[in-house]
Write a protein that holds these residues in place. Structure first.
Motif, PDB file in Angstrom:
ATOM      1  N   LYS A 213     -25.119 -61.214 -15.251  1.00 57.01           N
ATOM      2  CA  LYS A 213     -25.521 -62.319 -14.458  1.00 57.01           C
ATOM      3  C   LYS A 213     -26.474 -61.846 -13.241  1.00 57.01           C
ATOM      4  O   LYS A 213     -26.373 -61.102 -12.488  1.00 57.01           O
ATOM      5  N   ASP A 214     -27.474 -62.883 -12.882  1.00 54.20           N
ATOM      6  CA  ASP A 214     -28.353 -62.406 -11.971  1.00 54.20           C
ATOM      7  C   ASP A 214     -27.637 -62.662 -10.467  1.00 54.20           C
ATOM      8  O   ASP A 214     -27.727 -62.004  -9.554  1.00 54.20           O
ATOM      9  N   ALA A 215     -27.149 -64.048 -10.219  1.00 57.71           N
ATOM     10  CA  ALA A 215     -26.741 -64.340  -9.093  1.00 57.71           C
ATOM     11  C   ALA A 215     -25.652 -65.336  -9.347  1.00 57.71           C
ATOM     12  O   ALA A 215     -25.549 -65.877 -10.327  1.00 57.71           O
ATOM     13  N   ILE A 216     -24.964 -65.738  -8.137  1.00 59.21           N
ATOM     14  CA  ILE A 216     -24.019 -66.724  -8.312  1.00 59.21           C
ATOM     15  C   ILE A 216     -24.618 -68.265  -8.054  1.00 59.21           C
ATOM     16  O   ILE A 216     -23.900 -69.215  -8.433  1.00 59.21           O
ATOM     17  N   ILE A 217     -25.980 -68.427  -7.763  1.00 61.90           N
ATOM     18  CA  ILE A 217     -26.362 -69.810  -7.606  1.00 61.90           C
ATOM     19  C   ILE A 217     -27.321 -69.772  -8.687  1.00 61.90           C
ATOM     20  O   ILE A 217     -27.753 -68.858  -9.585  1.00 61.90           O
ATOM     21  N   ALA A 218     -27.941 -71.190  -9.045  1.00 56.69           N
ATOM     22  CA  ALA A 218     -29.141 -71.428  -9.823  1.00 56.69           C
ATOM     23  C   ALA A 218     -29.845 -72.227  -9.271  1.00 56.69           C
ATOM     24  O   ALA A 218     -29.763 -73.296  -8.904  1.00 56.69           O
TER      25      ALA A 218
END
Length: 235
Positions: A213-218
């Motif tokens: 996963k890249d980050a916790i946000i989209a």
């Protein structure tokens, strides 16, 4: 002694049992938990819509209504938010601003993403109970105590009910409960929701660390929706 302990710490035990069952089932039956999450969110939204619609019809059509409808709707909305924040991390629905971290080299971007997940987990744990953090920093006498669990437990110990929410008459007769719904029952979602938020943040941390996963946000929801539906737009 055991019954007294159970009676005194019932909200904590209820939270712990639900959380443990949820985590275990999420590991061995992720599809079931995914369906459960969606059904809980859908049920809360459906209840809110149904109560609000029926209240409008009763009010303007029959000059009547349910006095506790507003309070019940507020409770449902709180449950939706507190349960939905962990669900939002799970499906990557939380929006964020990444204009700055996108300028960073890939290793630093990953570090920032890990920091975001770790701080989210820390935030949830602090809101559940800040006493452990106060003890860690030797702040016992400086107000670094309390949290969601202590808040719920306070209302559990005190015989305080909701303002308008009341048990139906048959429930009062069958179970011998007081007229008003105890305030700790709707508030139990506070520690449960925060525990689930900490769990999902920890899960996101591991996924970012392993490169899944890249980050916790989209942060680019609009662009992603356009990309997913580009063929439909052409038609």
């Amino acid at each position: 002694m055991g019954s007294e302990f159970l009676a005194f710490y019932w909200p904590l035990l209820l939270t712990a049992v639900f959380f443990c069952l949820y985590v275990i089932l999420d590991q061995i039956a992720p599809k079931f938990i995914a369906s459960l999450d969606e059904n809980i969110v859908a049920a809360i939204l459906a209840l809110m819509t149904l109560v609000t619609f029926s209240q409008v019809v009763a009010r303007y059509g029959f000059n009547s209504g349910w006095g506790a409808a507003l309070e019940f709707t507020r409770v449902l909305f709180a449950w939706l938010i507190l349960f939905g924040m962990s669900y939002g991390i799970k499906i990557g629905a939380h929006l964020g601003v990444d204009a700055v971290i996108n300028l960073l080299p890939r290793p630093l971007f990953r570090l920032a993403a890990l920091l975001g997940a770790a701080l989210t987990m820390l935030y949830a744990l602090l809101l559940i109970d800040a006493a452990w953090f106060g003890s860690l920093l030797s702040l016992e006498n400086k107000g670094a105590t309390g949290g969601a669990y202590e808040y719920v437990h306070k209302f559990y110990r005190l015989p305080i009910g909701m303002e308008d929410l009341k048990w139906p008459g048959f429930v009062q007769e069958w179970f011998g409960v007081r007229e008003r719904v105890p305030r700790w029952m709707p508030y139990i979602i506070l520690p449960i929701g925060l525990a689930l938020l900490a769990y999902r943040a920890a899960q996101a941390f591991v996924l970012i660390l392993t490169g899944k996963k890249d980050a916790i946000i989209a942060a680019h929801e609009a662009e992603e929706l356009v990309a997913e539906n580009k063929d439909i737009l052409k038609d």
